[in-house]
Design a protein around this motif. Structure first.
Motif, PDB file in Angstrom:
ATOM      1  N   GLU A 138       0.742  -1.076  -0.010  1.00 35.16           N
ATOM      2  CA  GLU A 138      -0.140   0.014   0.066  1.00 35.16           C
ATOM      3  C   GLU A 138       0.920   1.173   0.015  1.00 35.16           C
ATOM      4  O   GLU A 138       0.761   2.336  -0.644  1.00 35.16           O
ATOM      5  N   SER A 139       1.963   1.371   0.855  1.00 41.04           N
ATOM      6  CA  SER A 139       2.532   2.559   1.011  1.00 41.04           C
ATOM      7  C   SER A 139       3.802   2.549  -0.206  1.00 41.04           C
ATOM      8  O   SER A 139       3.848   3.913  -0.813  1.00 41.04           O
ATOM      9  N   PHE A 140       4.316   1.559  -0.811  1.00 40.15           N
ATOM     10  CA  PHE A 140       5.341   1.620  -1.563  1.00 40.15           C
ATOM     11  C   PHE A 140       5.422   0.677  -3.044  1.00 40.15           C
ATOM     12  O   PHE A 140       6.199   1.107  -3.753  1.00 40.15           O
ATOM     13  N   GLY A 141       4.190   0.095  -2.937  1.00 37.15           N
ATOM     14  CA  GLY A 141       4.045  -0.982  -4.347  1.00 37.15           C
ATOM     15  C   GLY A 141       3.495  -0.004  -5.434  1.00 37.15           C
ATOM     16  O   GLY A 141       2.758   1.146  -5.219  1.00 37.15           O
ATOM     17  N   SER A 142       3.622  -0.571  -6.559  1.00 35.67           N
ATOM     18  CA  SER A 142       2.840  -0.270  -7.833  1.00 35.67           C
ATOM     19  C   SER A 142       1.551  -0.463  -7.765  1.00 35.67           C
ATOM     20  O   SER A 142       1.037  -1.277  -6.988  1.00 35.67           O
ATOM     21  N   GLU A 143       0.849   0.371  -8.696  1.00 35.86           N
ATOM     22  CA  GLU A 143      -0.562   0.037  -8.660  1.00 35.86           C
ATOM     23  C   GLU A 143      -0.988  -1.419  -9.006  1.00 35.86           C
ATOM     24  O   GLU A 143      -1.912  -1.861  -8.766  1.00 35.86           O
ATOM     25  N   ASP A 144       0.065  -2.080 -10.087  1.00 36.15           N
ATOM     26  CA  ASP A 144      -0.334  -3.452 -10.238  1.00 36.15           C
ATOM     27  C   ASP A 144      -0.201  -4.218  -9.021  1.00 36.15           C
ATOM     28  O   ASP A 144      -1.123  -5.125  -8.837  1.00 36.15           O
ATOM     29  N   VAL A 226      20.206  -3.554  -0.168  1.00 37.01           N
ATOM     30  CA  VAL A 226      19.099  -4.402   0.051  1.00 37.01           C
ATOM     31  C   VAL A 226      17.753  -3.968  -0.474  1.00 37.01           C
ATOM     32  O   VAL A 226      17.549  -2.694  -0.203  1.00 37.01           O
ATOM     33  N   SER A 227      17.108  -4.624  -1.387  1.00 33.32           N
ATOM     34  CA  SER A 227      15.980  -4.312  -2.036  1.00 33.32           C
ATOM     35  C   SER A 227      14.620  -5.065  -1.635  1.00 33.32           C
ATOM     36  O   SER A 227      15.013  -6.154  -0.856  1.00 33.32           O
ATOM     37  N   LEU A 228      13.432  -4.551  -1.594  1.00 38.09           N
ATOM     38  CA  LEU A 228      12.306  -5.169  -1.201  1.00 38.09           C
ATOM     39  C   LEU A 228      11.416  -5.614  -2.385  1.00 38.09           C
ATOM     40  O   LEU A 228      11.353  -5.011  -3.385  1.00 38.09           O
ATOM     41  N   PHE A 229      11.126  -7.068  -2.474  1.00 42.52           N
ATOM     42  CA  PHE A 229      10.330  -7.754  -3.420  1.00 42.52           C
ATOM     43  C   PHE A 229       9.205  -8.308  -2.768  1.00 42.52           C
ATOM     44  O   PHE A 229       8.928  -8.798  -1.901  1.00 42.52           O
ATOM     45  N   VAL A 230       8.000  -8.383  -3.886  1.00 45.21           N
ATOM     46  CA  VAL A 230       7.100  -9.192  -3.679  1.00 45.21           C
ATOM     47  C   VAL A 230       7.245 -10.599  -4.320  1.00 45.21           C
ATOM     48  O   VAL A 230       7.701 -10.611  -5.433  1.00 45.21           O
ATOM     49  N   VAL A 231       7.156 -11.514  -3.606  1.00 45.28           N
ATOM     50  CA  VAL A 231       7.611 -13.049  -4.268  1.00 45.28           C
ATOM     51  C   VAL A 231       6.347 -13.970  -3.479  1.00 45.28           C
ATOM     52  O   VAL A 231       6.160 -14.347  -2.614  1.00 45.28           O
ATOM     53  N   PRO A 232       5.349 -13.892  -4.654  1.00 47.16           N
ATOM     54  CA  PRO A 232       4.216 -14.795  -4.360  1.00 47.16           C
ATOM     55  C   PRO A 232       4.256 -16.465  -4.356  1.00 47.16           C
ATOM     56  O   PRO A 232       5.317 -16.704  -5.376  1.00 47.16           O
ATOM     57  N   VAL A 278       9.568  -3.652  -4.929  1.00 45.53           N
ATOM     58  CA  VAL A 278       8.628  -2.792  -4.351  1.00 45.53           C
ATOM     59  C   VAL A 278       9.369  -1.452  -4.362  1.00 45.53           C
ATOM     60  O   VAL A 278      10.261  -1.355  -3.675  1.00 45.53           O
ATOM     61  N   GLY A 279       8.842  -0.390  -4.578  1.00 44.21           N
ATOM     62  CA  GLY A 279       9.258   0.826  -4.838  1.00 44.21           C
ATOM     63  C   GLY A 279      10.710   0.884  -5.624  1.00 44.21           C
ATOM     64  O   GLY A 279      10.723   0.298  -6.390  1.00 44.21           O
ATOM     65  N   GLU A 280      11.665   1.706  -4.939  1.00 44.06           N
ATOM     66  CA  GLU A 280      13.037   2.021  -5.554  1.00 44.06           C
ATOM     67  C   GLU A 280      13.920   0.880  -5.113  1.00 44.06           C
ATOM     68  O   GLU A 280      13.667   0.347  -4.147  1.00 44.06           O
ATOM     69  N   ALA A 281      14.646   0.578  -6.071  1.00 45.00           N
ATOM     70  CA  ALA A 281      15.962  -0.394  -5.820  1.00 45.00           C
ATOM     71  C   ALA A 281      16.847   0.214  -4.586  1.00 45.00           C
ATOM     72  O   ALA A 281      16.644   1.317  -4.285  1.00 45.00           O
ATOM     73  N   HIS A 282      17.406  -0.774  -3.708  1.00 43.49           N
ATOM     74  CA  HIS A 282      18.177  -0.506  -2.385  1.00 43.49           C
ATOM     75  C   HIS A 282      17.463   0.189  -1.491  1.00 43.49           C
ATOM     76  O   HIS A 282      18.117   0.819  -0.457  1.00 43.49           O
ATOM     77  N   TYR A 287      12.031   0.703   3.811  1.00 44.35           N
ATOM     78  CA  TYR A 287      10.584   0.127   3.510  1.00 44.35           C
ATOM     79  C   TYR A 287      10.444  -0.845   4.794  1.00 44.35           C
ATOM     80  O   TYR A 287       9.266  -0.752   5.458  1.00 44.35           O
ATOM     81  N   MET A 288      11.171  -1.668   4.817  1.00 47.45           N
ATOM     82  CA  MET A 288      11.015  -2.686   5.757  1.00 47.45           C
ATOM     83  C   MET A 288      10.483  -2.209   7.183  1.00 47.45           C
ATOM     84  O   MET A 288       9.861  -2.869   7.867  1.00 47.45           O
ATOM     85  N   PHE A 289      11.392  -1.296   7.485  1.00 44.53           N
ATOM     86  CA  PHE A 289      11.006  -0.575   9.088  1.00 44.53           C
ATOM     87  C   PHE A 289       9.646  -0.238   9.381  1.00 44.53           C
ATOM     88  O   PHE A 289       9.168  -0.350  10.373  1.00 44.53           O
ATOM     89  N   GLN A 290       8.938  -0.118   8.250  1.00 48.35           N
ATOM     90  CA  GLN A 290       7.375   0.348   8.617  1.00 48.35           C
ATOM     91  C   GLN A 290       6.780  -0.861   9.100  1.00 48.35           C
ATOM     92  O   GLN A 290       6.365  -0.832  10.143  1.00 48.35           O
ATOM     93  N   MET A 291       7.198  -1.944   8.448  1.00 50.57           N
ATOM     94  CA  MET A 291       6.486  -3.363   8.920  1.00 50.57           C
ATOM     95  C   MET A 291       7.229  -3.820  10.167  1.00 50.57           C
ATOM     96  O   MET A 291       6.532  -4.234  11.082  1.00 50.57           O
TER      97      MET A 291
END
Ligand code: FAD
Length: 598
Positions: A138-144, A226-232, A278-282, A287-291
């Motif tokens: 919700e905070s950092f991801g694309s519309e897709d 370190v980057s954040l990814f959605v990995v379903p 999710v969001g920008e690279a690196h 981002y993860m600090f939010q969670m």
């Protein structure tokens, strides 16, 4: 008498007589709410906890998940329980209306969740991380990503995980090694192994969305790469869902939280595991600090809830269990007295009460700060609330875990020999509790974070804000007629913290970070004791106000608060002197001792 798990009256006292939950409704985000909607939500959570979750607690503890043919099988009862929690709002109640939420304050949400945790920590765990995972999108991801994944997570159709830990990267996330390679199609191919994933595989929902940290090929070394990814678990292929090459490579056998699987998960065994940035690279750690910050408050709530279940069980047992006679007037042949009549048993019960209720008070305060930090209409108020919350988070996470573990130990102790058997529940809560000082950052790491970062950040502003907040509480306590000596003792401890922090900060500035942080764990304990004493002064003031209203039915309740406040201030606060001395003198036996001399 059945176990109430958490004292409803205490939670209502915190919400309406100590932190003033209704004042949150003055903020535009919460303006549709009021005491009626808060009460309704809490009432539903209490009912669900007591009637649905608690009855299956022991079953889940005794029949943990199994790994069969590459898939995790969990207890079938969970298929009935999880949708009930989703219906309550466990995943999305705090989120905005636009994404299907109820815009409920985190304060109410947290206290309601506490009942579910106290009733069945493992069952709660399946959904506990889903909110935070969806919120990252919700905070950092694309519309897709929002339309494909977030929506289905908030609706409870799919669950989410936090996929950070790797065999060589637990406390040190700078060492995350999972690789991500960009393809021409725009997605990344991931390879690597994550461990200890809570709820990482279960088969209850059709899909699981892992929020994974990974390092893009060619990224800078350390935390900044370190980057954040959605990995379903299953990815979209057009309208269809197809396997995404996430293989369950192991299932841990745990001592607690036994109804919830913790797995190791290998990405890309067949070279076909897709991750979506999710969001920008690196920027993954930022981002993860939010969670993580939200999850830390939830772990604090896990701790207070588990300690509460143990405390109320011990209280019930102590009232029923006859053993021995009073010291005075002991006559052979006189009937035995319930063990609650013995001073040492009362000591154990009052200590548990002080820890449990003090812990809930701290979490209520931290949760209200979270609400104001995110939703206050005034920017300055948002900033101040967020800064104070930053400082309190390591304490709100580790106090209920560490002191809560002691409370659960006392609950076992009050039960005597029966406490050591699995015929009684305190041993199970004791096992559950232990995890809370380990996951979401160990206590040692939170001590380093508190002293090395939080109290020093922004020129020491968070500590100043804490001093101001405590001074306000002391003024209100004086006005309510709280014992002056209690207020003075608290203020003296605050002064000690200030002087000590300046001294330790000086060591850091002089290029001696080891000297500064040598006793970071003692510093964490010291500040925890002070912060909880602050809660007890606040609660004592509210109790005095309650007594002044003169309702006889409430007398015992309010007097209980005053005795617990007295206990904390008389028995815990003096320990801060010794802790401060240890931090100041830099007692260094454990760093000087040679590894061979242990
Ligand atoms: C049941 C369970 C569920 C979990 N769920 C998840 C999950 O859902 N997602 C996820 O990503 N992770 C999860 N974890 C992982 C958890 O967050 C880590 O176990 C934790 O962060 C500690 O990492 P570690 O186990 O590698 O221990 P280590 O980092 O090896 O720590 C071992 C000891 O060394 C100390 N230590 C380490 N580094 C330092 C240092 N620099 N200074 C001082 N002391 C230090 C620690 O305090 C600790 O006492 C879970 C763990 C468990 C047991």
């Amino acid at each position: 008498m059945e176990n109430r798990l958490i004292d409803d009256r205490h939670i209502d006292f915190l919400l309406y007589e100590v932190v003033d939950a209704e004042s949150l409704c003055e903020l535009s985000y919460f303006s549709d709410h009021g005491r009626d909607t808060f009460s309704l939500y809490l009432q539903q959570a209490r009912k669900l906890a007591r009637e649905v979750l608690y009855p299956t607690y022991r079953t889940l503890d005794l029949e943990p998940p199994e790994l069969k043919d590459g898939a995790v099988r969990v207890h079938p009862e969970l298929e009935k329980i999880l949708p009930r929690m989703v219906d309550l709002g466990v995943v999305s109640a705090t989120r905005p209306y636009e994404v299907g939420g109820q815009q409920l304050p985190f304060l109410i949400f947290g206290m309601a969740n506490a009942y579910l945790m106290a009733a069945n920590l493992a069952a709660y765990g399946y959904l506990g991380l889903t909110t935070g995972a969806a919120r990252l999108i919700e905070s950092f991801g694309s519309e897709d990503l929002k339309s494909q994944y977030m929506k289905r997570m908030y609706s409870g159709e799919w669950t989410g995980t936090m996929a950070l830990t790797e065999p060589q990267a637990g406390s040190s996330l700078a060492d995350v090694a999972t690789r991500a390679v960009l393809t021409d199609e725009g997605h990344y191919l991931l390879s690597g192994t994550k461990i200890f994933l809570s709820g990482g595989d279960h088969g209850i929902t059709d899909n699981i969305v892992h929020m994974a940290l990974a390092r893009i090929e060619g990224a800078p070394a350390g935390i900044k790469g370190v980057s954040l990814f959605v990995v379903p678990k299953k990815r979209f292929d057009g309208e269809d869902l197809v396997d995404n090459d996430c293989v369950v490579s192991g299932l841990f056998h745990k001592i607690g939280w036994r109804g919830l699987p913790s797995i190791s998960l290998t990405f890309g065994d067949r070279g076909d595991c897709r991750g979506y940035l999710v969001g920008e690279a690196h920027q993954g750690i930022r981002y993860m600090f939010q969670m993580m910050n939200e999850a830390r408050l939830m772990v604090g709530l896990n701790g207070a809830s588990t300690a509460s279940a143990g405390y109320l069980e011990a209280l019930r047992y102590a009232q029923d269990r006859p053993q021995g006679r009073r010291l005075k007037g002991r006559e052979p042949g006189a009937p035995q007295v319930p063990i609650i009549e013995h001073a040492d048993v009362r000591r154990m019960l009052l200590r548990q009460k002080a820890i449990v209720e003090g812990g809930f008070a701290l979490l209520a305060k931290a949760s209200a700060l979270q609400d104001r930090g995110e939703h206050a209409d005034d920017e300055r108020e948002r900033e101040r609330a967020s800064l104070l919350l930053d400082l309190l988070t390591p304490i709100a996470k580790s106090f209920p875990a560490e002191w809560g573990f002691e409370a659960n130990t006392l609950s076992v102790q009050v039960h005597g020999g029966y406490g050591y058997t699995s015929e009684y529940l305190p041993e199970a809560w004791w096992r559950d509790q232990k995890l809370n000082s380990i996951h979401e950052g160990t206590t040692g790491i939170h001590g380093l974070d508190l002293l090395g970062r939080k109290v020093m950040m922004k020129g020491g502003q968070p500590l100043m804000l804490l001093g101001e907040a405590i001074a306000e509480s002391v003024a209100a306590a004086h006005e309510a007629g709280v014992e002056g000596a209690w207020c003075e003792a608290l203020q003296a401890a605050v002064a000690t913290v200030g002087e000590l922090t300046a001294h330790l900060g000086g060591l850091g500035m002089a290029g001696d970070p080891e000297g500064m942080l040598l006793h970071s764990d003692d510093y964490l304990s010291l500040l925890s004791i002070v912060v909880v004493a602050w809660q007890w002064v606040d609660m004592a003031a509210a109790a005095k106000r309650g007594l002044a209203r003169g309702e006889d039915t409430e007398r015992a309740f309010y007097e209980g608060k005053l005795y617990a406040a007295q206990y904390w201030i008389a028995t815990e606060l003096p320990k801060t002197t010794v802790l401060a001395e240890l931090c100041r003198t830099g007692e260094d036996s454990y760093v000087r001792i040679d590894a061979l001399s242990f």
